[in-house]
Design an enzyme around this catalytic site. Structure first.
Site, PDB file in Angstrom:
ATOM      1  N   HIS A 161       1.764   2.249  -3.509  1.00  0.00           N
ATOM      2  CA  HIS A 161       0.687   3.036  -4.119  1.00  0.00           C
ATOM      3  C   HIS A 161       0.757   4.487  -3.645  1.00  0.00           C
ATOM      4  CE1 HIS A 161      -1.396  -0.274  -5.980  1.00  0.00           C
ATOM      5  NE2 HIS A 161      -1.680  -0.874  -4.830  1.00  0.00           N
ATOM      6  N   GLU A 214       0.820  -1.207   0.000  1.00  0.00           N
ATOM      7  CA  GLU A 214       0.000   0.000   0.000  1.00  0.00           C
ATOM      8  C   GLU A 214       0.864   1.271   0.000  1.00  0.00           C
ATOM      9  OE1 GLU A 214      -3.054  -0.082  -0.617  1.00  0.00           O
ATOM     10  OE2 GLU A 214      -3.272  -2.257  -0.405  1.00  0.00           O
TER      11      GLU A 214
END
Length: 381
Positions: free
Chosen positions: A73, A70
């Site tokens: 991202h 994550e």
């Protein structure tokens, strides 16, 4: 709103790392399955305490891998000017909470692909470490854990590359469609349909697993399917709102010249002649042209029914407060964000202390529903 109960545990590289209470459940389930089933089958003959330590260590490293997935991202999104609320670990893994959608298909592609690439790199890294460990000390609990982490990161990367929105692969699909057609709403709708189909397939196999007696796996597949289904539909509705409400103000969407009530009216008359006959539940209270406040079902519910006949609106109405008023020039998208953050759904539209209209979440959703119907006249008619 989805992660309103999440707790910040630390900050890293400028990102708030948060934990949703649901993470505790999946962390316990993963640890239990690794300690009771996976590691005893791949490396038999060890003590239960060793299996438990292996399970806990593997679980923590897995969620660290999810966090890095994550964060990749988030780092790419921040590079392109997209603000990140934080990264939250929860029942179904982790999610980077982007404040806004990417501004172009190219940015969408780069942000989407960053996560699976990180997982593939982690899989390769753990595989190399497992090989080095095997050469150095032979077969050991550490080697087995590293092999598991290599495998699970590969699975994570491949699963996320499935072209089903909102998985990373679905975002790659949306980026390609967006680049091809130049229409983000159309691209989101198609990608969301792919997510819906994938969710249905996943749930179908989950039901089959239940009938075959594979209870835990079946329930897990059904839960993931339901989550993907809800997320895909929510993503389309969000993008629909972004597109439909772009460049629109509250003035264009409000109910102008709304039904009003005077403070001298009894509650019985208000219910019978206003709420029931005119089918409204949020009504401004006005006297001699001056706006005093509003009446709604919530205010009415605080008064016992037997007292409605001898209680006037002026005795109980909600007075004026900034939280219940919006400007007619407020952007519709800003109003949607305000509703999401505050939970308040009904507003008086006021300009210079003058009532111009009312606007509610129901008005906005009705407008969205009609816009969606008009986009698909053959499907809906």
């Amino acid at each position: 709103m989805m992660f309103s109960n999440s707790v910040k545990i630390f900050s890293f590289a400028g990102f708030d790392i948060k934990l949703d209470p649901s993470w505790l459940l999946i962390a316990a389930l993963i640890t239990w399955s690794l300690a009771q089933q996976y590691f005893p089958s791949t490396m038999p003959g060890l003590s239960q305490q060793t299996y438990l330590l292996m399970g806990v260590f593997a679980m923590l490293c897995f969620f660290a891998s999810l966090l890095l997935h994550e964060m990749s991202h988030s780092v790419v999104a921040r590079h392109f000017g997209i603000e990140i609320k934080g990264i939250t670990l929860f029942l179904f893994g982790g999610v980077a909470e982007l404040e806004a959608e990417p501004k172009s298909a190219e940015v969408e592609l780069l942000v989407a692909i960053a996560g699976p690439l990180m997982s593939l790199l982690l899989s390769l890294g753990f595989w190399i470490l497992a090989g080095v460990s095997t050469l150095a000390i032979g077969s050991s609990p550490l080697t087995e854990v590293l092999s598991y982490l290599s495998m699970i990161n590969l699975v994570l990367a491949l699963f996320n590359l499935v072209p089903a929105f909102p998985l990373d692969g679905g975002r790659v699909l949306r980026a390609w469609l967006w680049h091809r057609h130049g229409d983000i709403l159309r691209a989101t709708e198609t990608a969301a349909k792919s997510g819906t189909i994938f969710a249905m397939v996943l749930m179908f196999f989950g039901v089959l697993a239940l009938f075959q007696g594979i209870i835990a796996a079946g329930i897990w597949q059904i839960m993931i399917g339901l989550f993907i289904l809800a997320a895909a539909r929510s993503s389309y509705q969000h993008q629909l709102a972004q597109s439909v409400f772009a460049n629109k103000s509250v003035r264009e969407l409000m109910v102008a010249d709304p039904v009003v009530v005077s403070p001298g009216m009894t509650l019985s008359a208000f219910v019978n002649t206003v709420m029931l006959q005119k089918h409204v539940q949020f009504v401004p209270v006005v006297e001699d042209g001056a706006l005093l406040g509003h009446m709604d079902a919530g205010v009415l519910a605080s008064i016992d029914r037997e007292n409605w006949a001898n209680t006037q609106v002026g005795d109980v109405f909600a007075g004026l407060e900034n939280a219940s008023m919006v400007s007619p020039d407020m952007a519709a998208q800003d109003l949607m964000s305000h509703i999401s953050k505050t939970g308040r759904r009904k507003f008086l539209v006021v300009d210079d202390h003058k009532l111009l209209g009312v606007i509610t979440l129901a008005d906005l959703t009705d407008y969205l529903r009609m816009a969606d119907i008009l986009r698909h006249p053959q499907t809906n008619g």
